[in-house]
Design a protein around this motif. Structure first.
Motif, short mmCIF file in Angstrom:
data_model
loop_
_atom_site.label_atom_id
_atom_site.label_comp_id
_atom_site.label_asym_id
_atom_site.label_seq_id
_atom_site.Cartn_x
_atom_site.Cartn_y
_atom_site.Cartn_z
N TYR A 70 -2.70 -3.84 -3.95
CA TYR A 70 -4.14 -3.83 -3.44
C TYR A 70 -4.22 -3.45 -2.21
O TYR A 70 -3.32 -3.30 -1.29
CB TYR A 70 -4.61 -5.31 -3.73
CG TYR A 70 -3.74 -6.45 -3.06
CD1 TYR A 70 -4.23 -6.72 -1.74
CD2 TYR A 70 -2.75 -7.02 -3.62
CE1 TYR A 70 -3.38 -7.58 -0.97
CE2 TYR A 70 -2.01 -7.96 -2.56
CZ TYR A 70 -2.56 -8.20 -1.29
OH TYR A 70 -1.66 -9.00 -0.60
N ASN A 71 -5.66 -3.08 -1.99
CA ASN A 71 -5.99 -2.43 -0.61
C ASN A 71 -6.27 -3.56 0.33
O ASN A 71 -7.29 -4.16 0.37
CB ASN A 71 -7.13 -1.50 -1.01
CG ASN A 71 -7.33 -0.78 0.16
OD1 ASN A 71 -7.15 -0.87 1.44
ND2 ASN A 71 -8.48 0.24 0.03
N ARG A 78 1.22 4.02 -3.27
CA ARG A 78 0.96 5.38 -3.09
C ARG A 78 2.15 6.30 -3.64
O ARG A 78 1.80 7.34 -4.36
CB ARG A 78 0.55 5.70 -1.91
CG ARG A 78 0.35 7.19 -1.28
CD ARG A 78 -1.05 7.43 -1.50
NE ARG A 78 -1.35 8.92 -0.91
CZ ARG A 78 -2.80 9.21 -0.83
NH1 ARG A 78 -3.68 8.52 -1.25
NH2 ARG A 78 -2.97 10.37 -0.29
N MET A 127 0.74 -1.38 0.08
CA MET A 127 -0.12 0.04 -0.05
C MET A 127 0.80 1.22 0.02
O MET A 127 0.32 2.28 -0.62
CB MET A 127 -0.94 -0.04 1.32
CG MET A 127 -2.00 -1.41 1.01
SD MET A 127 -3.39 -1.02 2.04
CE MET A 127 -4.34 0.32 1.61
N GLY A 149 -10.14 3.55 -2.85
CA GLY A 149 -9.37 4.15 -1.88
C GLY A 149 -10.01 5.03 -0.81
O GLY A 149 -9.47 5.50 0.15
N TRP A 206 0.58 6.02 4.20
CA TRP A 206 0.26 7.07 3.15
C TRP A 206 0.69 8.30 3.37
O TRP A 206 1.19 8.88 2.39
CB TRP A 206 -1.21 6.92 2.64
CG TRP A 206 -1.66 5.75 1.88
CD1 TRP A 206 -1.04 4.71 1.55
CD2 TRP A 206 -3.05 5.72 1.46
NE1 TRP A 206 -1.55 3.62 0.89
CE2 TRP A 206 -3.12 4.39 0.62
CE3 TRP A 206 -4.12 6.17 1.23
CZ2 TRP A 206 -4.00 3.76 -0.13
CZ3 TRP A 206 -5.14 5.85 0.63
CH2 TRP A 206 -5.15 4.51 -0.31
N LEU A 209 -5.16 -1.33 -6.19
CA LEU A 209 -4.83 -0.03 -6.20
C LEU A 209 -4.19 0.48 -7.43
O LEU A 209 -3.63 -0.19 -8.32
CB LEU A 209 -3.59 0.37 -4.92
CG LEU A 209 -4.27 -0.13 -3.36
CD1 LEU A 209 -2.99 0.14 -2.62
CD2 LEU A 209 -5.29 1.13 -3.10
#
Ligand SMILES: Cc1cc2nc3c(=O)[nH]c(=O)nc-3n(C[C@H](O)[C@H](O)[C@H](O)COP(=O)(O)OP(=O)(O)OC[C@H]3O[C@@H](n4cnc5c(N)ncnc54)[C@H](O)[C@@H]3O)c2cc1C
Lengths: 433, 675
Positions: A35-36, A14, A10, B245, A269, A55
């Protein structure tokens, strides 16, 4: 500038997205793009597919191959397939790996990757007996998701209560009751001592818990093996400064592999955003935000953050599945635990995160919308559209208007006040009769 | 017998009857069922108002009409000769009739030859228009009759305070309210929010995160209409990539709205048999307005609402002719019929109707704020002609626009009262008002309405159409190219619109007089009009709605320790737009006030009823403090109707949306202080 990112989870996705247009190569050991992970419980229950949780990412991806070595002097990484990649900047985004407890003969599943979840989903049937080791957030979310698939789930929690690090006794008890209500059994204060694969767990009190599947949700540890091999400073996690730089000025680290990471995506993030800015000429520094614990499962809504002091305001409604505790320190929200109070939780977390002054009315803060809504329309307005107040209607009636509403045009706009006016006139007529 | 007509104010265009007196009487008409708000009931108060303009003025002195028109034409010609045609600009309004909007655009492109024309609808509808056009292939505020709302089980109003801005519409929300299906999205408990079963109060400027969070929930909890998405849309996969998201807890952290409330809202909409999602200025007037509306449209499409009888997405148009005003060519980039000015076929068609070579038509010009901001600047216009607008009050960053208006060599304003803009003008041209002339309006549901003359225009005034004709002739145009009879202008408008998206060719005064309910498109005299669009398909080739991803980026400026509060602006019931009309009606008297949470007021050392200053990086305005617990503690609300020191737009942010060029009226960083 050649940027190589080790790990495609993740944080890396980002970062790669933010660095769009730069020369970025992302090397991921998993066979698929990032992927999330937050949506994996939905993959487990089948509401979302593997494709649904992808993602965006960016850069050139090398998938299904790990970075096996780093040569900081040559500024080159070696991949598990033997190929090499030169870099100007290397970013470690290797995440964390599940930690499993020292239970004799343990052959437990862990839940970190999409494949972990798909594999589990393929085996769960209604009635399948499952034991989940660990009564933390991941353990409970997983248990609740499995219970919604009609598996028979038991959470084995060595500590005396659920979420022992964030909840007090009362709150834990309310939560436990909620979990049971949603079909999850909880064995608090119980420790597994031996696993008989396919049969179940022997517990420290001598009882045997039958379980076809055992899942370990007992925490994660930063993945630092690559950092160590590169000779970077590591202490439980990769050590970075507030510019996210490791002990080698050309190597950075972000996300769950960093020392002290709370294991929350907001944190990963934010670090990805900060690093993207810094790598493109910005000066932003990484300022950790207070972590918020959220338990997300249908029917159970828990939020906890900050610290509770002895003066905390508390309220508990075990039967209603609600609990609230709130500390105000120097006029700001210092900490809170909120169970079944989603409205208050959103508001308080907001105040905590922004550091905004807490409202004067603390009880209302804790109860959120549960208190009756505020006062009647301003200035005794009965009809907003025509701007007619109660006093005006009463005067018109007293002055002998047969139909004060018609005389004042009250009720001729949106029509919402018609009933209120009828009531008022009936009352006036009653008084004068 | 009274004259059946429509209210002079908002886009609901309530039916009313005008009686001798003059007086307003109720008239049964579907959108308002005989009801009116205070503004409508008191509308005739302005007819013989002492401040009514009755004589043209030139440089502050009264003049005859010939003197005034000669002076304007002479100065325009001189400026054009020296600086070229683009040195003359035109600014129109969303309250002008279709005929006026049409002729104004033609006047600019043909008589002045300027590309520099835009209008105040840019500050009103442009974001929803751009997003709607992109998604559906056509932009009609409500693609269904307002009365369809009455059968809805659920209605979500986003940034729309209809209980104050168009009260009679609330009548159509009864069923949804009774079923607990009314949802509002607004940072404060507006009069409309007070009616709602579920109120979402997002931090200003975070609507897109809210929409993305709801879309996420719709998909993740299995409420998305997959077969509809497959059959009737394109682009869902890319949209989901962004929405994936925005899991609810992240949306909560950004918007301040509880994840549980987002879920409840989605469940209400998804669970209703008939559901509508409607947007208003609250979510549209942002520098990210098009993206925000796109986010709401994406949500509506994911739930399968648009293009189904009994459900849908719509935008609640604001100004009286906000719909028609954007279709007939007073917008910088458009020609009549909602045609693009850069499309060669559109140019050829319209030039043919106008009897001029297509090459002679200018290209697209500056958008409203950019146009105003360029006035008197090097390379910018030196003359401006204003019809039906009061930008001195209504434009953002008001002090700056005031300076620009004051820097002009020539400002000509046509108005009925001495508006704040008229007060800055070199030449003021008094015009009749709604009850004194004929003309058509297109209401928020795309229905074309006939407004009729009920009273004679006061002596000394001249109709807008006639003014344009007189000026055009003085600028060398043949008189017959600029008809001044509304019905004649409309006949030409019909031809110009024929074949365009907004096709009026089948609408005639005769049919309107006979009471026909005609919603455009209406391509021929036998066509019954189109009350409901999209039932068989959307207007793009292939018939599918086009979803496109939009990511939340937030407001143009951030809060700082020095400016720790969000200002949002809007309207109150008793006033309309810049207030030039309604502030002059005694029954509507209202005081400028700023809504403040009591804790926030106390922290600024202010109490209910005190005078306060609201200060942004652009400027400050004054207002009386109105304390209410119904507003977020980090937010202030102020209406923008008031002039001078009370202009809320002194503080608003002029950042513009990249697509619609809509200014960021709805969110600015400010502080509250004692004066
Ligand atoms: C089931 C689940 C639910 C969660 N729910 C929440 C939640 O609700 N809220 C929240 O805030 N957080 C949640 N988290 C935590 C969140 O997912 C993490 O904080 C986040 O993923 C951290 O991002 P990361 O990129 O640092 O690590 P990861 O996403 O773990 O990515 C690291 C990647 O690097 C790869 N890798 C490691 N070493 C190498 C190497 N040498 N070479 C190549 N690749 C390598 C790994 O295989 C992995 O794909 C959840 C996690 C899980 C597993």
């Amino acid at each position: 500038m050649r940027i190589v990112i080790a790990g495609y989870g993740m944080a890396a996705a980002r970062l790669a997205e933010r660095l769009g247009g730069h020369d970025v190569t992302v090397v991921g050991e998993e066979p698929r793009p990032a992927y999330n992970r937050l949506l994996l419980a939905k993959v487990l229950t089948g509401t979302l597919t593997a494709d649904d949780v992808a993602l965006t990412g960016g850069g050139t991806a090398r998938l299904g191959v790990a970075v096996s070595d780093v040569d900081p002097r040559a500024r080159r990484v070696t991949l598990a397939d033997g190929t090499g990649l030169p870099y100007d900047v290397l970013v470690l985004a290797t995440g964390a790996r599940p930690w499993t407890p020292p239970v004799e003969n343990l052959d437990a599943r862990v839940l970190r990757t999409l494949d972990d979840h798909l594999a589990l989903a393929a085996e769960v049937r209604p009635g399948t007996e499952i034991a989940v080791l660990g009564g933390g957030v991941l353990g409970l979310e997983t248990a609740l998701a499995l219970a919604s698939m009609r598996a028979r789930v038991t959470v084995v929690q060595p500590a005396g209560r659920l979420l022992e690090r964030v909840l007090d006794d009362t709150a834990s008890a309310v939560l436990e009751r909620q979990c049971r209500h949603h079909g999850v059994s909880v064995l608090a204060g119980a420790t597994a001592v031996r696993h008989e694969p396919g049969e179940g767990l022997k517990l420290d009190d001598g009882t045997f818990l039958p379980a076809a599947i055992v899942i370990a949700a007992t925490g994660v540890r930063p993945r630092t093996e690559l950092a160590e091999r590169a000779g970077l400073a590591v202490d439980g996690g990769v050590i970075v400064d507030d510019g996210l730089r490791t002990s080698d000025p050309r190597v950075y680290a972000i996300g769950d592999c960093v020392r002290g990471a709370p294991g929350l995506v907001a944190h990963a993030w934010r670090q990805a955003d900060v690093l993207a800015e810094r790598l493109t000429g910005g000066e932003r520094r990484d300022v950790p935000e207070p972590p918020v614990t959220r338990l997300r499962a249908s029917g159970v809504d828990l939020t906890a953050f900050g610290r509770l002091d002895p003066d905390a305001l508390r309220f508990s409604d075990p039967a209603g599945g609600r609990y609230g505790a709130l500390s105000i320190v120097d006029g700001r929200v210092g900490g809170a635990v909120l169970l079944g109070l989603p409205d208050a939780a959103a508001h308080l977390a907001d105040l905590h995160a922004t550091g905004a002054p807490a409202p004067a009315d603390r009880l209302a803060l804790l109860f959120g919308r549960a208190l009756p809504a505020g006062a009647a329309p301003a200035g005794g307005l009965v009809c907003r559209c025509a701007g007619v107040t109660r006093a005006f209607l009463v005067d018109a009636w007293r002055a002998g208007a047969p139909d004060p509403a018609a005389a004042t045009r009250a009720g001729t706009g949106c029509g919402d006040c018609r009933d209120r006016i009828a009531d008022l006139i009936a009352r006036l007529e009653g008084e004068s009769a | 017998m009274g004259v059946p007509t429509h209210c002079p104010y908002c886009a609901l265009q309530c039916g009313m009857s005008l009686e001798p007196g003059p007086a307003v009487a109720a008239r049964s008409f579907p959108v308002n069922e005989g009801a009116l708000c205070r503004k409508g009931w008191s509308a005739t108060a302005l007819l013989d108002h002492p401040e009514r303009l009755r004589t043209p003025t030139v440089d502050g002195r009264a003049s005859t009409w010939d003197e005034a028109l000669d002076a304007v034409a002479a100065r325009l010609l001189a400026i054009r000769a020296e600086h070229g045609p683009d040195a003359v600009a035109v600014f129109g309004g969303g309250g002008l009739t279709n005929e006026k909007a049409y002729l104004l655009g033609k006047f600019a492109r043909v008589a002045l030859g300027t590309a520099q024309i835009d209008y105040n609808g840019r500050f009103c509808m442009s974001s929803a228009a751009a997003a709607g056009l992109r998604a559906f292939g056509v932009d009609r505020g409500l693609p269904f009759p307002v009365t369809d709302l009455a059968a809805a089980d659920a209605v979500m109003l986003v940034g729309a305070n209809v209980a104050e801005t168009m009260p009679p519409l609330v009548r159509h929300l009864r069923r949804a309210r009774d079923r607990g299906g009314l949802i509002t999205v607004d940072p404060r408990d507006s009069a409309t929010a007070e009616l709602a079963a579920l109120r979402l109060r997002p931090r200003p400027g975070t609507d897109l995160a809210l929409a993305l969070g709801m879309l996420h929930i719709a998909v993740a909890e299995g409420h998305a209409d997959k077969s509809y998405l497959d059959a009737r849309t394109t682009g869902f996969a890319e949209v989901w990539r962004v929405a994936a998201g925005w899991w609810p807890e992240r949306a909560e952290a950004v918007t301040g709205v509880a994840a549980a409330d987002l879920r409840a809202a989605v469940e209400i909409l998804a669970g209703a048999e008939r559901a509508y999602l409607l947007t208003g200025r609250g979510t549209e007037q942002h520098a990210t307005g098009v993206d925000q509306v796109t986010g709401w449209i994406n949500l509506a499409l994911s739930l399968g609402l648009p293009g189904r009888e009994g459900s849908g997405y719509g935008c609640l148009t604001g100004q009286g002719n906000g719909q028609g005003g954007r279709e007939h060519g007073q917008k910088a980039d458009q020609l009549p019929g909602y045609r693009s000015i850069t499309d060669p076929a559109a140019r050829a068609h319209v030039a043919g109707v106008w009897g001029v070579p297509a090459e002679s038509l200018p290209g697209p010009g500056r958008s409203a704020f950019e146009l105003l901001d360029a006035l008197g600047e090097p390379g910018g216009p030196r003359a401006l002609i204003v019809f039906g607008s009061n930008p001195a009050v209504s434009a953002p960053d008001s002090a700056r626009i005031h300076r620009r208006l004051s820097a002009l060599d020539l400002l000509v304003v046509a108005d009925l009262v001495p508006s704040e803009t008229a007060r800055l003008a070199h030449v003021v041209l008094p015009v009749p008002q709604w009850a004194e002339e004929d003309g058509t309006m297109t209401n928020l549901e795309g229905r074309v309405l006939l407004r009729r003359r009920a009273y004679p225009a006061p002596p000394g005034t001249m109709g807008d159409l006639r003014i344009l004709r007189e000026l055009a002739v003085r600028l060398g145009q043949p008189a017959e190219r600029f008809p001044d009879e509304p019905e004649e202008v409309f006949a030409e408008l019909r031809r110009a619109s024929a074949g365009g998206l907004a096709d009026y060719s089948g609408v005639t005064y005769e049919r309107l007089r006979a009471g026909e309910a005609l919603h455009w498109p209406c391509p021929d005299a036998a066509h019954p009009g189109t009350p409901r669009l999209f039932l068989d398909g959307f207007a793009h080739p292939g018939g599918r709605a086009r979803m496109r991803p939009a990511e939340h980026t937030g407001p143009a400026e951030a809060l700082t320790p020095d400016r720790p509060l969000w200002l949002t602006t809007g309207r109150v019931l008793a006033q309309y737009q810049s207030g030039a009309q309604t502030r002059r009606v005694p029954e509507l008297a209202t005081e400028m006030r700023v809504e403040v949470h009591p804790d926030t007021a106390a922290r600024a050392g202010l109490a209910d009823g005190d005078l306060a200053r609201v200060v942004s990086a652009r400027g400050a305005f004054t207002a009386r403090v109105h304390c209410t617990t119904g507003i977020r503690a980090d937010t202030l609300f102020a209406p923008f109707h008031f002039p001078g020191e009370q202009r809320a737009n002194l503080a608003t942010h002029p950042a513009l949306d990249p697509v619609s060029r809509m200014p960021e009226f709805k969110v600015a960083a400010v502080r509250l202080e004692r004066p």
